[in-house]
Design a protein around this motif. Sequence first.
Motif, mmCIF file in Angstrom:
data_model
loop_
_atom_site.group_PDB
_atom_site.id
_atom_site.type_symbol
_atom_site.label_atom_id
_atom_site.label_comp_id
_atom_site.label_asym_id
_atom_site.label_seq_id
_atom_site.Cartn_x
_atom_site.Cartn_y
_atom_site.Cartn_z
ATOM 1 N N GLY A 197 0.786 -1.227 0.000
ATOM 2 C CA GLY A 197 0.000 0.000 0.000
ATOM 3 C C GLY A 197 0.813 1.270 0.000
ATOM 4 N N TYR A 198 2.132 1.165 -0.251
ATOM 5 C CA TYR A 198 2.999 2.344 -0.239
ATOM 6 C C TYR A 198 3.468 2.635 -1.669
ATOM 7 N N ASN A 199 2.939 3.682 -2.257
ATOM 8 C CA ASN A 199 3.271 4.046 -3.640
ATOM 9 C C ASN A 199 4.331 5.137 -3.639
ATOM 10 N N LEU A 200 5.586 4.732 -3.567
ATOM 11 C CA LEU A 200 6.694 5.666 -3.503
ATOM 12 C C LEU A 200 7.105 6.111 -4.902
ATOM 13 N N SER A 201 7.597 7.334 -4.990
ATOM 14 C CA SER A 201 8.071 7.871 -6.259
ATOM 15 C C SER A 201 9.348 7.151 -6.682
ATOM 16 N N PRO A 202 9.701 7.219 -7.979
ATOM 17 C CA PRO A 202 10.968 6.618 -8.428
ATOM 18 C C PRO A 202 12.164 7.154 -7.651
ATOM 19 N N HIS A 203 12.141 8.423 -7.323
ATOM 20 C CA HIS A 203 13.255 9.015 -6.566
ATOM 21 C C HIS A 203 13.381 8.368 -5.192
ATOM 22 N N LEU A 204 12.258 8.200 -4.476
ATOM 23 C CA LEU A 204 12.312 7.593 -3.148
ATOM 24 C C LEU A 204 12.689 6.117 -3.233
ATOM 25 N N LEU A 205 12.220 5.424 -4.259
ATOM 26 C CA LEU A 205 12.599 4.024 -4.436
ATOM 27 C C LEU A 205 14.110 3.892 -4.627
ATOM 28 N N ASN A 206 14.687 4.812 -5.418
ATOM 29 C CA ASN A 206 16.135 4.782 -5.616
ATOM 30 C C ASN A 206 16.885 5.057 -4.319
ATOM 31 N N LEU A 207 16.380 5.998 -3.543
ATOM 32 C CA LEU A 207 17.007 6.287 -2.257
ATOM 33 C C LEU A 207 16.969 5.060 -1.344
ATOM 34 N N LEU A 208 15.829 4.375 -1.304
ATOM 35 C CA LEU A 208 15.712 3.168 -0.489
ATOM 36 C C LEU A 208 16.676 2.093 -0.965
ATOM 37 N N GLN A 209 16.734 1.903 -2.281
ATOM 38 C CA GLN A 209 17.602 0.861 -2.841
ATOM 39 C C GLN A 209 19.065 1.155 -2.528
ATOM 40 N N ARG A 210 19.446 2.414 -2.614
ATOM 41 C CA ARG A 210 20.825 2.790 -2.300
ATOM 42 C C ARG A 210 21.129 2.652 -0.805
ATOM 43 N N LYS A 211 20.157 3.017 0.023
ATOM 44 C CA LYS A 211 20.376 2.994 1.469
ATOM 45 C C LYS A 211 20.456 1.577 2.026
ATOM 46 N N TYR A 212 19.597 0.688 1.515
ATOM 47 C CA TYR A 212 19.503 -0.650 2.088
ATOM 48 C C TYR A 212 20.118 -1.745 1.214
ATOM 49 N N GLY A 213 20.547 -1.379 -0.004
ATOM 50 C CA GLY A 213 21.179 -2.364 -0.872
ATOM 51 C C GLY A 213 22.494 -2.853 -0.294
ATOM 52 N N SER A 214 22.835 -4.091 -0.607
ATOM 53 C CA SER A 214 24.079 -4.684 -0.119
ATOM 54 C C SER A 214 25.275 -3.944 -0.691
ATOM 55 N N GLN A 215 26.133 -3.441 0.173
ATOM 56 C CA GLN A 215 27.273 -2.642 -0.262
ATOM 57 C C GLN A 215 28.321 -3.456 -0.999
ATOM 58 N N GLN A 216 28.247 -4.790 -0.916
ATOM 59 C CA GLN A 216 29.236 -5.606 -1.619
ATOM 60 C C GLN A 216 29.076 -5.491 -3.128
ATOM 61 N N PHE A 217 27.925 -4.959 -3.588
ATOM 62 C CA PHE A 217 27.700 -4.831 -5.024
ATOM 63 C C PHE A 217 28.373 -3.590 -5.597
ATOM 64 N N PHE A 218 28.823 -2.706 -4.727
ATOM 65 C CA PHE A 218 29.435 -1.467 -5.194
ATOM 66 C C PHE A 218 30.945 -1.609 -5.264
ATOM 67 N N GLN A 219 31.530 -1.303 -6.398
ATOM 68 C CA GLN A 219 32.965 -1.123 -6.483
ATOM 69 C C GLN A 219 33.267 0.321 -6.102
ATOM 70 N N LYS A 220 34.459 0.568 -5.626
ATOM 71 C CA LYS A 220 34.813 1.914 -5.188
ATOM 72 C C LYS A 220 34.627 2.905 -6.340
ATOM 73 N N GLY A 221 33.829 3.944 -6.058
ATOM 74 C CA GLY A 221 33.613 5.003 -7.044
ATOM 75 C C GLY A 221 32.633 4.649 -8.140
ATOM 76 N N SER A 222 31.954 3.479 -8.038
ATOM 77 C CA SER A 222 31.079 3.054 -9.126
ATOM 78 C C SER A 222 29.604 3.235 -8.827
ATOM 79 N N ALA A 223 29.258 3.729 -7.640
ATOM 80 C CA ALA A 223 27.849 3.871 -7.284
ATOM 81 C C ALA A 223 27.171 4.865 -8.216
ATOM 82 N N PRO A 224 25.971 4.524 -8.726
ATOM 83 C CA PRO A 224 25.276 5.425 -9.626
ATOM 84 C C PRO A 224 24.775 6.664 -8.909
ATOM 85 N N ALA A 225 24.588 7.722 -9.654
ATOM 86 C CA ALA A 225 24.073 8.965 -9.078
ATOM 87 C C ALA A 225 22.670 8.748 -8.552
ATOM 88 N N ILE A 226 22.280 9.537 -7.547
ATOM 89 C CA ILE A 226 20.976 9.387 -6.925
ATOM 90 C C ILE A 226 19.867 9.545 -7.961
#
Length: 212
Positions: free
Chosen positions: A128-157
């Motif tokens: 029942g939570y209809n979040l905007s694409p921007h908020l979904l991206n923020l959630l994915q970045r905040k809670y996503g597993s950091q092992q998937f990120f190489q140094k300096g490779s994280a996509p822009a918000i």
Amino acid sequence: MSYGGIYSAPTGYPGSGGYASYGGAPAGADPQLWSWFLAVDRDRSGAINADELQRALVNGDWTPFDLDTVKLLMNVFDTDRNGTIGFTEFSGLWKYIREWQGVFRHFDRDRSGTIDRRELQDALQQFGYNLSPHLLNLLQRKYGSQQFFQKGSAPAIGSYQAALPGITFDRFVRACVVVKQITESFATLDTDRDGWVQINYEKFMETVLMLP
């Protein structure tokens, strides 16, 4: 405006209290669950603290639970607020985690062992939570597993690329619980249910600081 409530996310919380010392399994207790409780309670105190609980909980890939998720679960199930959970509280927590495992498997449709952005969106929409694409991206970045990120490779918000990291089970639970808690806090302020509130700095800080 309504907040939440389509797909039934786990909401069950435990009764209060626990067992301070060992004298055999409590009447009516599941023997298997009691043996797990004894195994987790390494210091034989009769209750489980956050460190013991973290050592007992693992994701599907055998990585340990994120400590912040463990603390969130402790906060939810430590009903007497003594910093530990007894057997009764542990029983409720175990049932809660099992229910969330079912939810996670339901939305992990590609069976990758993590929740991607599309799966997260589907889950939250069903809750029942209809979040905007921007908020979904923020959630994915905040809670996503950091092992998937190489140094300096994280996509822009502002980027909606599939390169955003997947969310492991423990962090998926935390993300969904946090969205629920924030939404419920907002809903208490949005008295006319129009999706807008006007609050001063003091009230905003009070609302944020009262979140678990």
